[in-house]
Design an enzyme around this catalytic site. Structure first.
Site, PDB file in Angstrom:
ATOM      1  N   ASP A 138      -1.633  18.318 -53.390  1.00 45.39           N
ATOM      2  CA  ASP A 138      -2.356  19.234 -54.269  1.00 45.39           C
ATOM      3  C   ASP A 138      -3.681  19.675 -53.661  1.00 45.39           C
ATOM      4  O   ASP A 138      -4.262  18.984 -52.814  1.00 45.39           O
ATOM      5  CB  ASP A 138      -2.630  18.569 -55.622  1.00 45.39           C
ATOM      6  N   LYS A 139      -4.167  20.794 -54.137  1.00 44.65           N
ATOM      7  CA  LYS A 139      -5.441  21.354 -53.669  1.00 44.65           C
ATOM      8  C   LYS A 139      -6.564  20.320 -53.704  1.00 44.65           C
ATOM      9  O   LYS A 139      -7.310  20.164 -52.734  1.00 44.65           O
ATOM     10  CB  LYS A 139      -5.817  22.558 -54.536  1.00 44.65           C
TER      11      LYS A 139
END
Length: 305
Positions: A138-139
């Protein structure tokens, strides 16, 4: 761009169109074909169709495959921390806040943009916007991931993911005190039926298994090490929330009222191990705990003094 036309025969009826097309290209994976359909489209009898379309007899299909270098993603000069690189793979230590590949709302500043500036030889299996990307984090999750430089390497690494033989270990800070020293969460995951941005525990979802082990306990939090057996979207975040211990700072699955002013969930991809596509030797890489993570841990440790 290379264009192809096919006509559906009796034995091929009711097949998904992405499955059908992948049978026509033995050197391409189904995920690659699906990526091309999702990004560039496919027509059946002159009408646009999605990758899950079920074929009918005599359907006429028009499909195009872009050249590997015909990317809709621009190379950008962005600093990235490369832990290892050879002619087959690049192992990167991704910083928190960086998106892995372009997607709606994030077409620039991604890891893929940076990789295309760094090198031009990335695999094309996952489509024109995700060259080389074997797996994602994820970011707002930091840490180590591997990128494939060619299709052969990509397929070899993807097979390890499929067989659950790739060693992926994460460090997570969760809410509350986990009393047991270790455990396993086996709960299938799928898209949330109402809040589509979320993943949730779904009865008929995809298999998802997370093994966790307590590393350290604080006053109101627990530091755990999570080993992924499968690698579903948001798996650790959803699984830990499912047992009543959501990740600190998680904007989707965590507490509404957060104690710390964080940019996202406290989750770090600490270790990654895989068999090299060419040498067939097991390789393992580790990412140091980043400053943002250590800062919170230090605060929690000082509260115990």
């Amino acid at each position: 761009m290379e264009h192809f036309k096919f006509k559906v025969e009796e034995l091929e009826k009711n097949m998904r169109i992405d499955v059908f097309i992948s049978t026509k290209f033995k050197d391409k994976s189904r995920s690659y074909i699906k990526g091309i359909i999702d990004e560039l489209g496919v027509t059946v009898n002159g009408r646009d169709k999605k990758s899950n379309y079920k074929l009918k007899i005599d359907d006429e299909i028009s499909f195009a495959i872009p050249e590997n270098r015909e990317l809709d993603v621009e190379a950008e000069k962005i600093d990235i921390d490369i832990l290892y690189e050879d002619s087959d793979v690049i192992v990167v230590d991704k910083q928190q806040g960086m998106v892995v590949h372009p997607a709606p709302g994030n077409y620039t500043g991604t890891l893929v943009n940076a990789l295309l500036y760094h090198c031009k030889d990335l695999s094309g299996i996952n489509g024109i916007n995700r060259p080389g990307i074997v797996h994602r984090i994820d970011k707002d999750t930091s840490g180590v991931l591997v990128v494939a430089k060619n299709d052969k390497s990509h397929k070899f690494l993807a097979e390890q993911l499929k067989e659950h033989s790739m060693n992926r270990i994460y460090l997570a800070l969760v809410e509350g005190i986990i009393k047991v020293d270790e455990g396993t969460i086996d709960a299938p995951l799928g898209r949330h039926p109402v809040e589509r941005i979320k993943i949730s525990i779904v009865k008929n979802g995809r298999e998802a298994v997370t093994h966790y082990k307590v590393i350290e306990r604080f006053k109101n939090n627990t530091l755990v090490e999570c080993k992924l057996e499968t690698g579903r979207t948001h798996q650790i975040r959803v699984h830990m929330a499912h047992i009543g211990h959501p990740l600190v700072g998680d904007p989707l699955y965590g507490y509404k009222k957060q104690r710390f002013n964080l940019k996202g969930q406290m989750l770090h991809a600490k270790k990654l191990g895989f068999i090299h596509p060419t040498s067939k030797v097991y390789m393992e890489f580790e990412s140091s705990i980043p400053d943002y993570f250590n800062r919170i841990i230090d605060i929690l440790r000082n509260e115990l003094k």
